[in-house]
Design a protein around this motif. Structure first.
Motif, short mmCIF file in Angstrom:
data_model
loop_
_atom_site.label_atom_id
_atom_site.label_comp_id
_atom_site.label_asym_id
_atom_site.label_seq_id
_atom_site.Cartn_x
_atom_site.Cartn_y
_atom_site.Cartn_z
N GLU A 125 95.36 58.13 40.99
CA GLU A 125 95.00 57.40 42.20
C GLU A 125 95.97 56.26 42.47
OE1 GLU A 125 92.35 56.92 45.50
OE2 GLU A 125 92.29 58.43 43.91
N TYR A 206 93.24 77.40 47.21
CA TYR A 206 92.28 77.28 48.30
C TYR A 206 91.50 78.57 48.60
CZ TYR A 206 94.82 72.95 49.23
OH TYR A 206 95.40 71.71 49.11
N THR A 208 88.21 80.71 47.77
CA THR A 208 86.87 80.52 47.18
C THR A 208 86.57 81.66 46.21
OG1 THR A 208 85.73 81.81 48.87
CG2 THR A 208 86.14 79.47 49.35
N ASP A 216 90.56 73.33 51.88
CA ASP A 216 89.84 72.06 52.00
C ASP A 216 90.28 71.19 50.83
OD1 ASP A 216 87.39 70.20 51.32
OD2 ASP A 216 87.19 70.80 53.42
N PRO A 217 90.56 69.90 51.06
CA PRO A 217 91.06 69.07 49.96
C PRO A 217 90.06 68.91 48.82
CG PRO A 217 90.54 67.73 51.89
CD PRO A 217 90.50 69.16 52.32
N SER A 218 88.79 69.06 49.11
CA SER A 218 87.77 68.92 48.05
C SER A 218 87.83 70.05 47.04
CB SER A 218 86.38 68.86 48.68
OG SER A 218 86.09 70.06 49.37
N MET A 219 88.58 71.13 47.33
CA MET A 219 88.71 72.24 46.40
C MET A 219 89.66 71.88 45.25
SD MET A 219 88.95 75.35 49.17
CE MET A 219 88.81 76.69 48.00
N PRO A 222 90.16 65.62 41.71
CA PRO A 222 90.72 64.31 42.08
C PRO A 222 91.99 63.95 41.32
CG PRO A 222 88.35 64.17 41.81
CD PRO A 222 88.74 65.53 41.32
N LEU A 227 91.72 60.93 46.02
CA LEU A 227 90.99 60.67 47.26
C LEU A 227 91.81 59.88 48.28
CD1 LEU A 227 87.48 59.74 45.77
CD2 LEU A 227 88.19 61.90 46.81
N TYR A 230 93.44 61.98 50.99
CA TYR A 230 92.66 62.81 51.91
C TYR A 230 93.06 62.62 53.38
CZ TYR A 230 89.34 64.93 48.63
OH TYR A 230 88.78 65.70 47.66
N TRP A 233 96.16 64.76 54.13
CA TRP A 233 96.16 66.16 53.70
C TRP A 233 96.50 67.06 54.89
CZ3 TRP A 233 92.86 70.33 55.05
CH2 TRP A 233 92.94 71.46 54.23
#
Length: 321
Positions: A125, A206, A208, A216-219, A222, A227, A230, A233
Motif C-alpha cells: 500500500e 480475472y 471467475t 474487477d479489481p476486487s478479484m 490487496p 486499495l 482502485y 484501475w
C-alpha cells in the motif's frame, strides 16, 4: 503460485545476469587486446583497463560531462543527424531503439516499486502510494496499461519495418548476415510474445471459477493490487491484450487452465529475452547499445574543437583521443 513463479523468476534472472556479467568480462578482455592511446603496445590488459577506467572517471567528474550528456540525448539517442539525412530511417531507429529504451526504463522502475521497495520494508500500500512511480506497482493501472501497449505496438511496428527494409525492399546499403537475421528474429519474437503474455495474465487474474471473464479489481488480493490503486484501475486501456482476453474468454475455461497458459507465455517470453541478452554481444547489433555512447563522445570532441576555434579566431586544435 504467483509468488512462487516470481521467486523462481528473480532467482533465475539474477543468476543469468551474473553469468552475463562474466560474458561481458570476456568481451571486454577481447577489446583490451587493442592499442590504448598513451600506452605502449606491450601494456597488459590490466594497465589498459586502468587507463580507460581512469579516463572515464575523469570525464564523468568534469564539466565535460554535461556536453557529453547533451550529445548522448540529441545525437546518440534522438539521432538528430539521421533525421536530417533520412526521415524514414530515423523513424525506424526511433520506433525500435526509442521504444525499447522506454520499455526498459519503465520495466526497471516497475521492478524497483514491486520488488525492491517491499524488500526494504515498505508495504504494498505504501509503495503504491508513492507519487507517480507508485502506480507502476501494477500493470492494470490505466496509464501503465496504455503506455505498455503503445510502446509494445511501436516496437513491433518498428521491427516489421526493419524486416521490410532488409528482406522485402532489400535496401542496398544494408548488408544482412545470417547472424543479423537471428537477432532480428529474436527481437521480433520478444515484441510479439509480450501480447500473449499480457492476454493470458488477464485471463488468469480475472476469470471467475465459473469460467466467465469478468474483470474487477476486487478479484486481485490487496497485496497484489492495493486499495489505493482502485481509482486508477483500467486494464481495458491495454486494448490489444484486453480485446484478445475478451475473445478467448468466450471459451469459458477455468482460471486454472488460463494459469497454465500464463506460465507458458511468461517463461517463453523470459527465455527469448535471455537468448537475446547472451547473443547480442557477439552480433553486429551490439552497436545499437554502444553507438550512442561513441556518437556522443565524438560529437563532444567536435563541439570542443569548434569552441576552441571560436576562442582562437579560427586556429584548429586537434582533440585528444
Amino acid at each position: 503460485e504467483h509468488d512462487l513463479r516470481l521467486t523462481i523468476f528473480w532467482t533465475v534472472h539474477l543468476v543469468m545476469l551474473g553469468l552475463f556479467g562474466v560474458l561481458m568480462g570476456y568481451v571486454l578482455s577481447v577489446w583490451l587486446k587493442a592499442r590504448v592511446p598513451g600506452l605502449p603496445a606491450t601494456a597488459s590488459r590490466w594497465q589498459k583497463l586502468g587507463t580507460v577506467t581512469g579516463f572515464a572517471l575523469r570525464l564523468i567528474f568534469s564539466r565535460r560531462i554535461w556536453t557529453l550528456l547533451r550529445a548522448l540525448v540529441v545525437d546518440g539517442m534522438v539521432h538528430q543527424r539521421l533525421y536530417r539525412v533520412n526521415v524514414r530511417r530515423w523513424a525506424v531507429h526511433i520506433s525500435v531503439f526509442g521504444s525499447w529504451l522506454a520499455l526498459g526504463i519503465v520495466s526497471t522502475l516497475t521492478g524497483v516499486v514491486v520488488e525492491i521497495l517491499p524488500l526494504l520494508g515498505m508495504s504494498p500500500e505504501a509503495a503504491a502510494s508513492l507519487p507517480l512511480i507508485g502506480q507502476l506497482f501494477h500493470a492494470d493501472v490505466w496509464w501503465v496499461a496504455l503506455l505498455n501497449e503503445v510502446l509494445g505496438l511501436v516496437v513491433l511496428g518498428g521491427m516489421l519495418l526493419v524486416i521490410y527494409r532488409r528482406y522485402i525492399q532489400k535496401d542496398p546499403q544494408l548488408r544482412t548476415l545470417p547472424a543479423d537475421s537471428v537477432v532480428i528474429a529474436i527481437l521480433t519474437l520478444i515484441a510479439f510474445s509480450g501480447f500473449p503474455a499480457e492476454t493470458f495474465r488477464l485471463l488468469a487474474d480475472y476469470t471467475t471459477p465459473a469460467g466467465v471473464f469478468a474483470p474487477d479489481p476486487s478479484m486481485l488480493p490487496p497485496d497484489k493490487f492495493p486499495l489505493v490503486l482502485y481509482p486508477v484501475w483500467g486494464p481495458q486501456w491495454g486494448f490489444v491484450g484486453y480485446l484478445s482476453a475478451w475473445v478467448l474468454g468466450a471459451l469459458r475455461w477455468s482460471p486454472a487452465v488460463w494459469e497454465v497458459f500464463r506460465n507458458i507465455s511468461f517463461w517463453l517470453h523470459f527465455v527469448i529475452v535471455t537468448a537475446l541478452l547472451y547473443y547480442l554481444p557477439f552480433s553486429r547489433f551490439f552497436h545499437v547499445i554502444m553507438s550512442p555512447v561513441i556518437v556522443a563522445y565524438n560529437t563532444m570532441l567536435e563541439q570542443e574543437v569548434h569552441s576552441d576555434q571560436k576562442r582562437t579566431g579560427g586556429e584548429t586544435r586537434q582533440p585528444a583521443t
